[in-house]
Write an enzyme that holds these catalytic residues in place. Structure first.
Site, PDB file in Angstrom:
ATOM      1  N   HIS A   1      -1.454  -1.048  -4.877  1.00 20.91           N
ATOM      2  CA  HIS A   1      -1.003   0.337  -4.704  1.00 20.91           C
ATOM      3  C   HIS A   1       0.401   0.453  -5.312  1.00 20.91           C
ATOM      4  O   HIS A   1       1.212   1.256  -4.862  1.00 20.91           O
ATOM      5  CB  HIS A   1      -1.013   0.677  -3.212  1.00 20.91           C
ATOM      6  CG  HIS A   1      -0.842   2.137  -2.907  1.00 20.91           C
ATOM      7  ND1 HIS A   1      -1.420   3.137  -3.660  1.00 20.91           N
ATOM      8  CD2 HIS A   1      -0.166   2.780  -1.912  1.00 20.91           C
ATOM      9  CE1 HIS A   1      -1.098   4.307  -3.137  1.00 20.91           C
ATOM     10  NE2 HIS A   1      -0.325   4.120  -2.088  1.00 20.91           N
TER      11      HIS A   1
ATOM     12  N   HIS B   1      -4.789   5.161   5.894  1.00 20.74           N
ATOM     13  CA  HIS B   1      -3.560   4.356   5.796  1.00 20.74           C
ATOM     14  C   HIS B   1      -3.504   3.380   6.967  1.00 20.74           C
ATOM     15  O   HIS B   1      -3.392   3.823   8.117  1.00 20.74           O
ATOM     16  CB  HIS B   1      -2.331   5.274   5.788  1.00 20.74           C
ATOM     17  CG  HIS B   1      -2.297   6.210   4.612  1.00 20.74           C
ATOM     18  ND1 HIS B   1      -2.961   7.408   4.610  1.00 20.74           N
ATOM     19  CD2 HIS B   1      -1.701   6.099   3.405  1.00 20.74           C
ATOM     20  CE1 HIS B   1      -2.759   8.018   3.432  1.00 20.74           C
ATOM     21  NE2 HIS B   1      -1.998   7.238   2.682  1.00 20.74           N
TER      22      HIS B   1
ATOM     23  N   HIS C   1       5.688   2.095  -4.511  1.00 20.29           N
ATOM     24  CA  HIS C   1       5.201   3.453  -4.254  1.00 20.29           C
ATOM     25  C   HIS C   1       5.906   4.511  -5.087  1.00 20.29           C
ATOM     26  O   HIS C   1       6.176   5.630  -4.617  1.00 20.29           O
ATOM     27  CB  HIS C   1       5.303   3.795  -2.761  1.00 20.29           C
ATOM     28  CG  HIS C   1       4.182   4.685  -2.287  1.00 20.29           C
ATOM     29  ND1 HIS C   1       4.241   6.047  -2.348  1.00 20.29           N
ATOM     30  CD2 HIS C   1       2.965   4.402  -1.771  1.00 20.29           C
ATOM     31  CE1 HIS C   1       3.125   6.569  -1.866  1.00 20.29           C
ATOM     32  NE2 HIS C   1       2.322   5.580  -1.512  1.00 20.29           N
TER      33      HIS C   1
ATOM     34  N   ASP D   1      -4.453   2.442   2.391  1.00 24.27           N
ATOM     35  CA  ASP D   1      -3.262   2.393   1.534  1.00 24.27           C
ATOM     36  C   ASP D   1      -1.991   2.056   2.317  1.00 24.27           C
ATOM     37  O   ASP D   1      -1.918   2.263   3.521  1.00 24.27           O
ATOM     38  CB  ASP D   1      -3.030   3.763   0.887  1.00 24.27           C
ATOM     39  CG  ASP D   1      -4.043   4.071  -0.196  1.00 24.27           C
ATOM     40  OD1 ASP D   1      -5.075   3.385  -0.261  1.00 24.27           O
ATOM     41  OD2 ASP D   1      -3.799   5.016  -0.970  1.00 24.27           O
ATOM     42  N   ASP D   2      -0.999   1.614   1.556  1.00 22.03           N
ATOM     43  CA  ASP D   2       0.409   1.489   1.982  1.00 22.03           C
ATOM     44  C   ASP D   2       0.735   0.248   2.817  1.00 22.03           C
ATOM     45  O   ASP D   2       1.874   0.043   3.196  1.00 22.03           O
ATOM     46  CB  ASP D   2       0.906   2.738   2.749  1.00 22.03           C
ATOM     47  CG  ASP D   2       0.940   3.980   1.866  1.00 22.03           C
ATOM     48  OD1 ASP D   2       0.596   3.859   0.674  1.00 22.03           O
ATOM     49  OD2 ASP D   2       1.296   5.052   2.370  1.00 22.03           O
TER      50      ASP D   2
HETATM   51 ZN    ZN Z   1       0.425   5.507  -0.717  1.00 28.30          ZN
END
Ligand code: ZN
Length: 220
Positions: free
Chosen positions: A80, A171, A84, A29-30
């Site tokens: 995602h 991540h 955020h 993620d991210d």
């Molecule tokens: Zn995230």
């Protein structure tokens, strides 16, 4: 594999895998991140592994070349959201903008729309789930990488909770996570796992994957 999802035709390749051997989906993620995403991708390729990258639209716009790099390496690109935000605590207008802008950014980068979405913090409510045009994928193994910030702790945590059909949260923006992946891949493979994308996991485990349902693994 060809699945129709609200008018979007999926025709993604899944590798030939052994359906009788355990499978695990490492998800990131991210990102994308200029150096660490590439490092993770190169490791995956080295071990003949594939993963799903849940990317932020804002970062996709900044680093479209990295998104292309991920895709060219046979990895899966997913959403995602754009910035955020907690989807359960924004206006309807913002909700649609978070979805749309991310898909547009990914399409501009690689010429494909993502199928899967991971809500930030795993957060969702009834509105989110009843309007979500994408398949929502959460996780049932949390590496807690952002918390420990330590390669060995991340490796231990994932190995402790690993299991067939599970989805692991990591991540790819952190150096310590990329370092952990370097240790994790050979360990998981030695333990008999095939490291797969969400698409491959769902395909081989016979998961229908429809919008409006949250998936934490291949069995829930
Ligand atoms: Zn995230």
């Amino acid at each position: 594999l060809k699945v129709s999802l609200q008018g979007v035709v999926r025709n993604q390749t899944v590798r030939e895998l052994d359906p009788n051997k355990p499978m695990i989906a490492l998800t990131f993620d991210d990102g994308p991140h200029w150096t660490n995403t590439k490092k993770v991708v190169d490791l995956l390729v080295e071990y003949n592994a594939r993963s799903t990258f849940f990317m932020l639209g804002t970062r996709v716009e900044e680093l479209p070349g990295v998104v292309q790099y991920v895709k060219d390496a046979g990895q899966e690109v997913a959403s995602h959201t754009y910035s955020h935000k907690d989807l359960a605590n924004i206006s309807e207008e913002e909700f649609w903008s978070e979805i749309r802008k991310t898909n547009e950014a990914i399409y501009a980068a690689i010429g494909e729309n993502p199928v899967y979405l991971r809500p930030p913090y795993g957060s969702r409510n009834e509105f989110v789930m009843s309007h979500m045009p994408m398949v929502v994928v959460c996780w049932n193994v949390d590496s807690e990488d952002w918390k420990s910030k330590d390669r060995d702790t991340i490796v231990k945590q994932v190995m402790k909770d690993a299991g067939d059909g599970k989805i692991v949260l990591l991540h790819d923006i952190h150096t310590f996570t990329a370092e952990a992946v370097e240790q994790l891949l050979p360990k998981l493979i030695a333990a008999g796992y095939q490291i797969v994308t969400v698409e491959e996991l769902f395909y081989y485990k016979g998961v229908e994957a429809v919008p409006g349902v949250v998936y934490h693994s291949s069995y829930n």
